[in-house]
Design an enzyme around this catalytic site. Structure first.
Site, PDB file in Angstrom:
ATOM      1  N   GLU A 146      41.470  14.882 -63.347  1.00 46.14           N
ATOM      2  CA  GLU A 146      41.119  14.517 -61.969  1.00 46.14           C
ATOM      3  C   GLU A 146      40.195  15.534 -61.290  1.00 46.14           C
ATOM      4  O   GLU A 146      40.612  16.646 -60.973  1.00 46.14           O
ATOM      5  CB  GLU A 146      42.405  14.379 -61.135  1.00 46.14           C
ATOM      6  CG  GLU A 146      42.128  13.885 -59.726  1.00 46.14           C
ATOM      7  CD  GLU A 146      43.378  13.806 -58.865  1.00 46.14           C
ATOM      8  OE1 GLU A 146      44.253  14.676 -58.999  1.00 46.14           O
ATOM      9  OE2 GLU A 146      43.457  12.875 -58.046  1.00 46.14           O
ATOM     10  N   ASP A 179      39.612   9.599 -57.657  1.00 45.04           N
ATOM     11  CA  ASP A 179      40.362   9.638 -56.398  1.00 45.04           C
ATOM     12  C   ASP A 179      39.377   9.407 -55.242  1.00 45.04           C
ATOM     13  O   ASP A 179      38.440  10.194 -55.043  1.00 45.04           O
ATOM     14  CB  ASP A 179      41.052  11.004 -56.288  1.00 45.04           C
ATOM     15  CG  ASP A 179      41.877  11.175 -55.018  1.00 45.04           C
ATOM     16  OD1 ASP A 179      41.383  10.779 -53.939  1.00 45.04           O
ATOM     17  OD2 ASP A 179      42.993  11.719 -55.098  1.00 45.04           O
ATOM     18  N   HIS A 205      43.148   6.949 -57.680  1.00 46.02           N
ATOM     19  CA  HIS A 205      43.972   7.309 -56.526  1.00 46.02           C
ATOM     20  C   HIS A 205      43.300   6.770 -55.266  1.00 46.02           C
ATOM     21  O   HIS A 205      42.091   6.895 -55.110  1.00 46.02           O
ATOM     22  CB  HIS A 205      44.105   8.837 -56.404  1.00 46.02           C
ATOM     23  CG  HIS A 205      45.237   9.400 -57.202  1.00 46.02           C
ATOM     24  ND1 HIS A 205      45.409  10.745 -57.406  1.00 46.02           N
ATOM     25  CD2 HIS A 205      46.284   8.771 -57.824  1.00 46.02           C
ATOM     26  CE1 HIS A 205      46.520  10.941 -58.140  1.00 46.02           C
ATOM     27  NE2 HIS A 205      47.046   9.756 -58.408  1.00 46.02           N
ATOM     28  N   ARG A 211      42.560  11.234 -45.696  1.00 43.59           N
ATOM     29  CA  ARG A 211      43.730  11.378 -46.568  1.00 43.59           C
ATOM     30  C   ARG A 211      44.951  10.589 -46.065  1.00 43.59           C
ATOM     31  O   ARG A 211      46.042  10.761 -46.581  1.00 43.59           O
ATOM     32  CB  ARG A 211      44.089  12.853 -46.712  1.00 43.59           C
ATOM     33  CG  ARG A 211      44.786  13.346 -47.979  1.00 43.59           C
ATOM     34  CD  ARG A 211      44.743  12.535 -49.205  1.00 43.59           C
ATOM     35  NE  ARG A 211      44.555  13.333 -50.411  1.00 43.59           N
ATOM     36  CZ  ARG A 211      44.319  12.809 -51.606  1.00 43.59           C
ATOM     37  NH1 ARG A 211      44.232  11.499 -51.770  1.00 43.59           N
ATOM     38  NH2 ARG A 211      44.139  13.569 -52.648  1.00 43.59           N
ATOM     39  N   GLU A 240      47.846   7.553 -52.792  1.00 37.67           N
ATOM     40  CA  GLU A 240      48.221   8.968 -52.700  1.00 37.67           C
ATOM     41  C   GLU A 240      47.744   9.441 -51.334  1.00 37.67           C
ATOM     42  O   GLU A 240      46.643   9.965 -51.181  1.00 37.67           O
ATOM     43  CB  GLU A 240      47.536   9.782 -53.801  1.00 37.67           C
ATOM     44  CG  GLU A 240      47.986  11.228 -53.835  1.00 37.67           C
ATOM     45  CD  GLU A 240      47.108  12.103 -54.705  1.00 37.67           C
ATOM     46  OE1 GLU A 240      45.871  12.098 -54.547  1.00 37.67           O
ATOM     47  OE2 GLU A 240      47.677  12.791 -55.556  1.00 37.67           O
TER      48      GLU A 240
END
Ligand code: LER
Ligand code: MN
Length: 266
Positions: A146, A179, A205, A211, A240
């Site tokens: 990642e 992500d 993700h 976020r 996430e």
């Protein structure tokens, strides 16, 4: 594409109740913390069997980092990840999300200069991944390497950084976790980067630009999801994210609905 989630403080603590709640919220699967998988293995296995909600991936829950500056910590990371892979195999799960390191060093924050050269970083990562690739082959699982944004890691920031390592090492069982939060910071155009890395994307993700839960920020998910569809990605999109708003459970459920509707439209 299917939806998974990491654990949340507002989910039930009991594993079976947790998996049932996850399904009711609209998810297909669970992404578990690696140490919880090991420490509560019998419970997790039973809950998966009884609910038929799969645990598909692990994320975190091991000591050190595969690119740790400290040799002993790198060794611990590789050893712990191998143990997590063995447990993932026993419940038919896919693999584990692994960054080079998380929060160890940033070239964008003082002291700016890392204690190791780029060449040394690369050598260390190739060495750890070589060991993990063998273990992943033996267990029929994958390492989902990642890239993180520049403030969270100094070694792998873009999808192309991970592709370059996988190609150099010819790792059959190392794929990429793409992500959206990190891609939003690091990729010039998320959709183009996804297309370029198409052979290697194995896991995704999801989080919005800040976020928090998808749909709450300003990230354009539709172009990225469309690119994933175009490249034939049929794997999991694992949430996430933190959750902004109350009640959290309802806000989270709305976010699942938002992504499901986008998936229908693209
Ligand atoms: C950290 O920001 C992150 O994205 C996690 O998936 C770390 O593995
Ligand atoms: Mn992530």
């Amino acid at each position: 594409m299917k939806l998974a989630t990491q654990d949340k403080s507002f989910f039930p603590q009991n594993m079976k109740e947790k998996l049932e709640a996850i399904r009711l919220m609209g998810f297909d699967a669970f992404e578990i913390d690696g140490s919880r998988l090991i420490n509560e293995f019998q419970d997790v296995k039973k809950a998966v069997q009884e609910t038929a909600v799969p645990v598909v991936t692990a994320c975190g829950g091991y000591r050190g980092w595969i690119g740790d500056f400290d040799k002993e910590k790198r060794k611990s990371a590789v050893q712990d990840i191998i143990s997590i892979l063995c447990h993932l195999e026993r419940i038919g799960a896919q693999g584990i999300v692994v960054p080079a390191a998380w929060g160890m060093f940033s070239k964008r924050l003082p002291p700016l200069i890392p204690p190791r050269s780029e060449e040394q970083d690369r050598a260390v990562l190739l060495d750890s991944l070589d060991k993990l690739n063998e273990a992943a082959k033996e267990t029929g699982t994958y390492i989902y390497l990642e890239p993180l944004n520049r403030y969270e890691d100094h070694m792998l920031n873009r999808l192309e950084d991970a592709v370059s390592l996988i190609e150099e090492g010819r790792f059959s069982n190392v794929k990429i976790t793409a992500d959206f939060f990190h891609m939003n910071i690091e990729e010039p155009k998320i959709e183009d980067s996804i297309r370029k890395a198409k052979k290697y994307i194995g896991h995704v993700h999801l989080a919005d630009s800040h976020r928090y839960q998808p749909g709450d920020g300003h990230l354009d998910f539709s172009s990225g999801l469309k690119a994933l569809k175009e490249i034939g990605y049929t794997g999991y999109l694992a949430f996430e994210c933190r959750v902004l708003g109350v009640p959290e459970l309802e806000v989270y459920r709305q976010s699942v609905k938002y992504i499901r509707e986008l998936l229908q439209r693209i």
